[in-house]
Design an enzyme around this catalytic site. Structure first.
Site, short mmCIF file in Angstrom:
data_model
loop_
_atom_site.label_atom_id
_atom_site.label_comp_id
_atom_site.label_asym_id
_atom_site.label_seq_id
_atom_site.Cartn_x
_atom_site.Cartn_y
_atom_site.Cartn_z
CG ASN A 83 7.78 21.26 -4.71
OD1 ASN A 83 7.33 22.19 -5.35
ND2 ASN A 83 7.23 20.82 -3.60
CG HIS A 84 12.69 19.78 -9.96
ND1 HIS A 84 13.45 19.34 -11.02
CD2 HIS A 84 11.44 19.36 -10.22
CE1 HIS A 84 12.70 18.69 -11.87
NE2 HIS A 84 11.46 18.69 -11.41
CB SER A 85 16.18 19.68 -4.16
OG SER A 85 16.91 20.21 -3.08
#
Length: 209
Positions: A83-85
């Site tokens: 995931n990326h924030s």
């Protein structure tokens, strides 16, 4: 032939199918007895490298798979670090490049949104190249269709498919599902399971003993 849950290859002459528990070394991966993985494209013994992705120890998240699960070739379990924030104004993972940007290495997990563990129940069938995302719990007896992408929890004894995966139908009526969850046959001693195999395979739940 004696039952042996401690073998790597449970089928004579078949090196494409393994009992997963016996090839896992990562302490953050827990596999139940008799759960099997088949891979005709790669060495099935490399499951934790090829199929459990972005599973970095810094997150302390876990993959837990119950007993008697069947996992088809190419199924993937994708963890939090993929995931990326989304709370950041940028999806670029600056905290990973802490040296470049003079950031505190202890904040490296700020690069992604932590979704948590992946929990798979018992007697779950995961189809060819299905993808299970972090934070998902799959109930006992569920079936995950080929190429499905599972983004949400799956109730026990439910068949799901598609992208993202959605319920197709329940495997049994509610009464039968409740009885199966009460019986938990996968926790029975091996000899009791063996004595009831014909009944289990024929679906005659009222005759189980």
């Amino acid at each position: 032939m004696a039952i042996s849950k401690n073998r790597i290859y449970p089928r004579t002459g078949d090196t494409e199918t393994v009992y997963l528990k016996n090839v896992i070394t990562n302490p953050n991966i827990e596999i139940g007895d008799y759960t099997m993985y088949n891979d005709f494209a790669h060495n099935p013994c490399d499951f934790q490298k090829n199929n459990v992705l972005y599973h970095y120890s810094v997150n302390h998240d876990r993959l837990v798979i119950g007993k008697f699960c069947s996992i088809a070739c190419g199924a993937k379990f994708i963890f939090t670090s993929a995931n990326h924030s989304l709370k950041s104004l940028s999806t670029y993972p600056f905290p990973i490049f802490f040296e470049e940007w003079d950031l505190d290495v202890t904040n490296i997990t700020d690069a992604w949104d932590n979704k948590g563990n992946i929990i798979i129940g018992n007697d779950v069938w995961i189809g060819y190249e299905a993808v299970i995302l972090s934070g998902v719990t799959i109930g006992d007896g569920a079936i995950i269709g080929t190429h499905a992408v599972v983004t949400k929890d799956v109730p026990p004894y439910t068949i799901v498919g598609g992208v993202p995966a959605k319920p197709i139908r329940k495997r049994f009526d509610d009464k039968t599902i409740a009885r199966l969850l009460e019986l938990k046959w996968w926790d029975w001693p091996e000899e009791r399971i063996k004595a009831n195999l014909e009944i289990i395979q024929s679906g005659r739940i009222d005759e189980l003993n």
